[in-house]
Design an enzyme around this catalytic site. Structure first.
Site, PDB file in Angstrom:
ATOM      1  N   ARG A   1       1.815  -6.378   0.918  1.00 35.70           N
ATOM      2  CA  ARG A   1       0.695  -7.300   1.112  1.00 35.70           C
ATOM      3  C   ARG A   1       1.111  -8.756   0.928  1.00 35.70           C
ATOM      4  O   ARG A   1       0.365  -9.583   0.389  1.00 35.70           O
ATOM      5  CB  ARG A   1      -0.477  -6.960   0.171  1.00 35.70           C
ATOM      6  CG  ARG A   1      -1.074  -5.582   0.390  1.00 35.70           C
ATOM      7  CD  ARG A   1      -1.649  -5.417   1.795  1.00 35.70           C
ATOM      8  NE  ARG A   1      -2.150  -4.058   1.992  1.00 35.70           N
ATOM      9  CZ  ARG A   1      -1.442  -3.083   2.543  1.00 35.70           C
ATOM     10  NH1 ARG A   1      -0.201  -3.287   2.951  1.00 35.70           N
ATOM     11  NH2 ARG A   1      -1.964  -1.882   2.702  1.00 35.70           N
TER      12      ARG A   1
ATOM     13  N   SER B   1     -10.537  -4.374   0.647  1.00 35.72           N
ATOM     14  CA  SER B   1      -9.902  -4.069  -0.633  1.00 35.72           C
ATOM     15  C   SER B   1      -9.743  -5.347  -1.449  1.00 35.72           C
ATOM     16  O   SER B   1      -9.167  -6.319  -0.980  1.00 35.72           O
ATOM     17  CB  SER B   1      -8.530  -3.426  -0.422  1.00 35.72           C
ATOM     18  OG  SER B   1      -8.664  -2.171   0.213  1.00 35.72           O
TER      19      SER B   1
ATOM     20  N   GLU C   1      -6.125  -9.179  -3.841  1.00 39.64           N
ATOM     21  CA  GLU C   1      -5.692  -9.074  -2.445  1.00 39.64           C
ATOM     22  C   GLU C   1      -6.533  -9.995  -1.576  1.00 39.64           C
ATOM     23  O   GLU C   1      -6.046 -10.611  -0.635  1.00 39.64           O
ATOM     24  CB  GLU C   1      -5.795  -7.630  -1.953  1.00 39.64           C
ATOM     25  CG  GLU C   1      -5.348  -7.440  -0.515  1.00 39.64           C
ATOM     26  CD  GLU C   1      -5.254  -5.981  -0.105  1.00 39.64           C
ATOM     27  OE1 GLU C   1      -5.430  -5.705   1.096  1.00 39.64           O
ATOM     28  OE2 GLU C   1      -4.991  -5.122  -0.971  1.00 39.64           O
TER      29      GLU C   1
END
Length: 303
Positions: A177, A226, A296
């Site tokens: 990520r 998320s 995130e």
């Protein structure tokens, strides 16, 4: 002394695209919260973007946003210029050897569908990523076992000085990520490598991804996807659940009971409610498990 968005527009270079003052960003983010952009610039194409950046006064801050899926804009809004890529960055071209070139503004789901129709397998996982290609490139977006780093060949972008560049997968410095490319570089398009496949089978794979997402995630709610990255050796939702945060509320926001790595705007939440809720979750998880969750969702703007 702060000037108005209209006054700021007068200081900006001439463009072929669109400059808009005091744009309400809550209308553009999936959370449906956040203050205004002082000025929003929608470039006509890559040349327009490059020319704008070359001539932009150095004291004016710039922020790039996508379609607002994995984004929390704070209530005070964003000073300076917010760049949002649109129609001029939405091209999709099928190339030889199961390759597909797409603009950064193309939604991930559209990339997956276009590849499927062309019989290009290996990109169906983009059906499970909310957002646009630009965000997937920046965050190394992935789902169901595959990440952007596994399929991207090259990425085109524009530097803060208006220089056009092309980056290889190795140049992107991908990890979970994350990519290591300077955040001031604006990605404009990318070339992806798939493999030959049966369109009907690929479509079936995407339907399975859609069914799985609908069964496990609150995708029809006002959410940003998320919230936290999965720490090494852990799943964020399990840590959040174990810390007793499922259903936890702050103001008009709560932790999803369906999937507790999602924050939900009940309809009247502020960005402060959502960020406070996220920080409360992080503190409780740290106290319960000793694990520090990392956001995130990208949080930007003035509180």
């Amino acid at each position: 002394m702060q000037i108005s968005g209209e006054e700021l527009v007068k200081r900006l270079p001439q463009v072929r695209g669109r400059l808009s003052a005091d744009v309400v960003l809550s209308d553009l983010t999936w959370f449906r919260v956040g203050g205004p952009a002082e000025v929003m610039f929608s470039p006509a194409d890559e040349d327009d973007l490059a020319e704008f950046l070359r001539n932009l006064p150095g004291d004016i801050p710039v922020m790039t946003v996508g379609i607002g899926s994995n984004l929390l804009v704070r209530d005070g809004g964003i000073p300076g210029v917010v760049i949002r890529l649109g129609r001029g960055f939405s091209a999709i071209e099928i190339e030889e050897d199961s390759r597909i070139r797409v603009g950064a503004a193309v939604p991930d789901v559209k990339l997956a569908m276009s590849a499927a129709r062309a019989g290009i397998a290996g990109l169906a996982f983009y059906r499970g990523i909310p957002g646009s290609v630009g965000g997937a490139l920046r965050m190394n977006g992935g789902s169901y076992g595959t990440e952007t780093k596994d399929v991207v060949v090259e990425v085109c972008g524009v530097t803060p000085k208006g220089e056009k560049i092309t980056l290889s997968t190795e140049d992107m410095g991908y990890s979970y990520r994350h990519c290591s490319v300077d955040e001031d570089i604006i990605f404009t398009s990318a070339l992806f490598q798939g493999k030959a496949g049966d369109p009907d089978q690929i479509a079936e794979d995407m339907r399975a991804i859609t069914t799985a997402r609908e069964a496990t995630q609150p995708i029809k709610s006002r959410t940003g996807g998320s919230t936290f990255k999965n720490p090494d050796g852990h799943k964020s939702w399990q840590l959040i659940d174990a810390a007793g945060c499922r259903g936890l509320r702050v103001g008009g926001a709560h932790v999803s009971e369906k999937h507790c790595n999602f924050l939900i705007n009940d309809g009247d939440a502020t960005a402060a409610d959502l960020e406070t809720l996220g920080e409360t979750v992080r503190a409780r998880v740290l106290a319960q498990s000793g694990v520090q969750l990392e956001w995130e969702i990208k949080r930007i703007g003035v509180e």
